[in-house]
Design a protein around this motif. Structure first.
Motif, PDB file in Angstrom:
ATOM      1  N   VAL A   1     102.865   3.353 -52.929  1.00 38.62           N
ATOM      2  CA  VAL A   1     103.505   3.615 -51.631  1.00 38.62           C
ATOM      3  C   VAL A   1     102.852   4.813 -50.957  1.00 38.62           C
ATOM      4  O   VAL A   1     102.622   4.825 -49.739  1.00 38.62           O
ATOM      5  CB  VAL A   1     105.014   3.852 -51.824  1.00 38.62           C
TER       6      VAL A   1
ATOM      7  N   THR B   1     109.827   0.417 -49.578  1.00 41.51           N
ATOM      8  CA  THR B   1     109.846   1.764 -49.000  1.00 41.51           C
ATOM      9  C   THR B   1     108.575   2.022 -48.205  1.00 41.51           C
ATOM     10  O   THR B   1     108.553   2.906 -47.338  1.00 41.51           O
ATOM     11  CB  THR B   1     109.974   2.850 -50.087  1.00 41.51           C
TER      12      THR B   1
ATOM     13  N   SER C   1     108.504   4.123 -44.907  1.00 35.98           N
ATOM     14  CA  SER C   1     107.802   5.396 -45.039  1.00 35.98           C
ATOM     15  C   SER C   1     106.734   5.538 -43.969  1.00 35.98           C
ATOM     16  O   SER C   1     106.586   6.598 -43.335  1.00 35.98           O
ATOM     17  CB  SER C   1     107.161   5.494 -46.430  1.00 35.98           C
TER      18      SER C   1
ATOM     19  N   TYR D   1     114.776   5.777 -46.903  1.00 41.41           N
ATOM     20  CA  TYR D   1     113.632   5.803 -45.975  1.00 41.41           C
ATOM     21  C   TYR D   1     113.937   4.999 -44.713  1.00 41.41           C
ATOM     22  O   TYR D   1     113.488   5.353 -43.611  1.00 41.41           O
ATOM     23  CB  TYR D   1     112.376   5.292 -46.658  1.00 41.41           C
TER      24      TYR D   1
ATOM     25  N   LYS E   1     120.202   8.952 -50.312  1.00 39.67           N
ATOM     26  CA  LYS E   1     119.600   8.688 -51.629  1.00 39.67           C
ATOM     27  C   LYS E   1     120.518   9.131 -52.746  1.00 39.67           C
ATOM     28  O   LYS E   1     120.745   8.392 -53.717  1.00 39.67           O
ATOM     29  CB  LYS E   1     118.248   9.431 -51.729  1.00 39.67           C
TER      30      LYS E   1
ATOM     31  N   LEU F   1     110.862  -1.141 -54.695  1.00 35.65           N
ATOM     32  CA  LEU F   1     110.279   0.067 -54.106  1.00 35.65           C
ATOM     33  C   LEU F   1     109.163  -0.248 -53.126  1.00 35.65           C
ATOM     34  O   LEU F   1     108.860   0.558 -52.237  1.00 35.65           O
ATOM     35  CB  LEU F   1     109.733   0.984 -55.208  1.00 35.65           C
TER      36      LEU F   1
ATOM     37  N   THR G   1     112.608  13.600 -52.465  1.00 33.31           N
ATOM     38  CA  THR G   1     112.137  13.235 -53.805  1.00 33.31           C
ATOM     39  C   THR G   1     112.952  13.944 -54.877  1.00 33.31           C
ATOM     40  O   THR G   1     113.212  13.386 -55.944  1.00 33.31           O
ATOM     41  CB  THR G   1     110.655  13.612 -53.959  1.00 33.31           C
TER      42      THR G   1
ATOM     43  N   SER H   1     104.128  -3.757 -47.895  1.00 31.15           N
ATOM     44  CA  SER H   1     105.350  -3.969 -48.667  1.00 31.15           C
ATOM     45  C   SER H   1     105.391  -5.373 -49.271  1.00 31.15           C
ATOM     46  O   SER H   1     105.681  -5.552 -50.459  1.00 31.15           O
ATOM     47  CB  SER H   1     106.577  -3.748 -47.778  1.00 31.15           C
TER      48      SER H   1
ATOM     49  N   ALA I   1     116.328   4.142 -52.597  1.00 27.46           N
ATOM     50  CA  ALA I   1     115.130   4.697 -51.955  1.00 27.46           C
ATOM     51  C   ALA I   1     114.796   3.934 -50.678  1.00 27.46           C
ATOM     52  O   ALA I   1     114.473   4.538 -49.645  1.00 27.46           O
ATOM     53  CB  ALA I   1     113.948   4.650 -52.922  1.00 27.46           C
ATOM     54  N   VAL I   2     114.867   2.609 -50.735  1.00 30.54           N
ATOM     55  CA  VAL I   2     114.594   1.809 -49.536  1.00 30.54           C
ATOM     56  C   VAL I   2     115.577   2.167 -48.433  1.00 30.54           C
ATOM     57  O   VAL I   2     115.198   2.370 -47.267  1.00 30.54           O
ATOM     58  CB  VAL I   2     114.666   0.302 -49.864  1.00 30.54           C
TER      59      VAL I   2
END
Length: 575
Positions: free
Chosen positions: A301, A380, A384, A438, A414, A377, A266, A350, A434-435
């Motif tokens: 998420v 993710t 995740s 993860y 990232k 997002l 993050t 998702s 981000a996708v």
């Protein structure tokens, strides 16, 4: 344990009760911690929301460094000292941990408070400076609180930890909301409002410490009060002979290093996104507003990830026990069923979030702004969820370091993709990054699991059939979304836009979830026997699914063995 009476439950029941309390407290704490971001954005706006989301991951990282794995280390050595008949030695362990925690807390507080200006320049936004100083005060309380929690966990008493976690979150949210309202009404600057929001973490930590101090005082009264100075010194000497600072730090430090890996994923956004947004031509306020819009999708998420976390809690001890007793084959099918269920839940979440991004954005954050990033997002969520469950499986198999390395790789992905894609697509580029990050962490976990003979992924079970079910679910959700919105306009034309979108979002999500469940069971992707073997989740879902006749009758199917429960499992290493 002091205070144990004949009427008290036995050790097994006490452990089960403590685990239940701690698990419930963790769920409540995570839920409050996630949902508190919604009033923050609603009251203060996206600029303040962006500042908060830039500062908070850094605080979490420094907090992990400050506590340095103390709760687990303290609980282990306290339990060992008491098992060896040395209660004074257990007190000596606590005193040693408190001395270390006060020192690390003061050092980390000083670095964050006095280095706030420098860190803000690294972030690339001066508005974060006041919030960094504000949240630093939490570091005066958290390490001490963590050590006390570890002591009670070492006694086998999980209730103080659970109660203090809930108290901490309630105080944090209450103070944050109160300061938000007061500062917004006073016309304070966005930087000051964000500092007020982050000060909630300090207030929460202080409240949690007060609760732990209350439990400590009650414990000392039950155990006969504080020992004399001579006995106190003797206890410390005996404890230090058994558990020295070197042994304590040697055990706690690897735990600390493992803990800081996840926040680093993050934190990659904190130190790249504001700078890249400013380089694109935005001023600092505009950059933080965009960063706030980017973070709209993350609370949703995180809520999906909570489902996976509840499943994964039972996986680690069960697999550790099976590994130690040589019975891994008996739980392999159940573990793989857990992974498949996680994959399917993640896909549904998702797709549902992506289809309903606009109404969900309006429902939670009052405006559709940033829905493009939220749509991306949303994906993710599936990776995740898979990452959480596969990490639990790897930890149960003794491959803890692999999960940390894979998260470090994800953080590097990232950062690299942020630098590459944000100049082209802005916050949407960061969402794609981000996708990918993860997905990298989840994919590496799956590859490692396959080396252990787990995660035998069939193309039809994980690819074709789930894709068909997901597309069908998305079509149903989109149709309901369109119909509900148009019907509301006709039936109640004066209905507020946010309420209309909220109703449409809830109906679409419910219809999509129901359609997905029906499709999964009718396609044979999930059987009742497999669902029953999934820890935590199966027992809760089976009764309503049978009641609503969603589950078809399954005859002659071999039921996977449920994952065994284990109060403790011996640790063994695998190559």
């Amino acid at each position: 344990m002091p205070g144990h009476t004949k009427g008290s439950p036995g050790p097994g029941k006490a452990i089960a009760k403590g685990a239940l309390v701690l698990g419930a407290a963790a769920v409540v704490s995570k839920l409050l911690g996630t949902l508190q971001k919604i009033p923050l954005q609603n009251v203060a706006g996206d600029n303040v929301f962006g500042i908060y989301n830039a500062v908070y991951p850094l605080y979490i990282l420094i907090m992990f460094v400050a506590t340095a794995g103390f709760p687990i280390a303290v609980s282990r050595f306290v339990a060992e000292e008491r098992a060896n008949g040395r209660p004074d030695g257990a007190l000596g362990v606590l005193r040693m941990a408190l001395a270390l925690s006060v020192g690390t807390g003061l050092v980390c507080f000083g670095l964050l408070y006095f280095g706030a200006g420098t860190i803000a320049s690294w972030i690339g936004n001066r508005q974060t400076e006041a919030a960094l100083r504000s949240v630093s005060f939490a570091l005066l309380f958290v390490p001490v609180m963590a050590s006390l929690r570890g002591y009670f966990q070492g006694l086998g008493d999980m209730i103080p930890t659970g109660v203090s976690q809930v108290a901490e979150q309630f105080a944090r949210v209450a103070v944050m909301v109160a300061l938000l309202v007061a500062l917004v009404r006073a016309g304070a600057s966005d930087a000051s409002i964000a500092a007020g929001a982050t000060f909630g973490s300090a207030a929460g930590a202080f409240a949690g410490l007060l609760v732990m101090a209350g439990y400590w005082a009650a414990h000392r009264r039950r155990s006969g009060g504080r020992p004399s100075a001579a006995a106190d010194a003797g206890a410390s000497r005996r404890a230090n002979r058994g558990v020295g600072y070197r042994a304590f730090i040697g055990y706690a430090l690897p735990i600390c290093l493992g803990s800081i890996v996840l926040p680093m994923l993050t934190l990659a956004d904190t130190f790249t996104m504001p700078r890249l947004l400013v380089r694109s031509g935005l001023d600092e306020a505009g950059a933080m507003t965009q960063f706030g819009l980017y973070n709209h999708g993350l609370p949703l998420v995180q809520l999906v990830a909570m489902v996976a976390s509840s499943m994964s809690v039972a996986l680690v001890p069960a697999l550790s026990h099976a590994r130690a007793t040589g019975t891994l084959a008996s739980v392999r099918r159940s573990a793989e069923a857990s992974l498949r269920i996680a994959w399917l839940i993640g896909l549904a979440a998702s797709a549902g979030m992506a289809v309903a991004a606009i109404p969900l954005n309006v429902m939670f954050f009052a405006s559709p702004a940033g829905y493009e990033a939220m749509t991306i997002l949303a994906f993710t969520a599936v990776f995740s969820v898979v990452q959480i469950v596969t990490s639990a499986l790897l930890q149960g198999l003794g491959a803890e370091r692999a999960t940390a390395v894979h998260l470090l790789v994800a953080a590097a992905v990232k950062v690299g993709l942020n630098l590459l894609l944000m100049p082209l697509w802005g916050i949407e580029g960061a969402a794609v990054a981000a996708v990918a990050a993860y997905a990298a962490a989840a994919g590496l976990n799956v590859v490692r699991l396959r080396r252990y003979g787990f995660a035998r992924l069939g193309w039809r079970e994980y690819g074709v059939k789930p894709a068909v079910c997901t597309l069908a679910m998305a079509a149903v959700a989109a149709a309901v979304l369109f119909a509900a919105d148009r019907l509301a306009i006709v039936v109640a034309p004066d209905m507020p836009y946010r309420l209309r979108q909220t109703i449409a979002a809830l109906l679409a999500v419910a219809a999509g979830a129901l359609a997905f469940a029906l499709l999964l069971f009718r396609a044979g992707l999930v059987r009742a026997e497999e669902l029953a073997a999934v820890p935590k989740l199966g027992a809760k879902l089976l009764p309503p699914l049978r009641k609503w006749r969603i589950l078809p009758h399954q005859g002659g199917t071999t039921c996977p063995q449920p994952l065994p429960s284990s109060d403790s499992a011996p640790e063994t290493k695998t190559n």
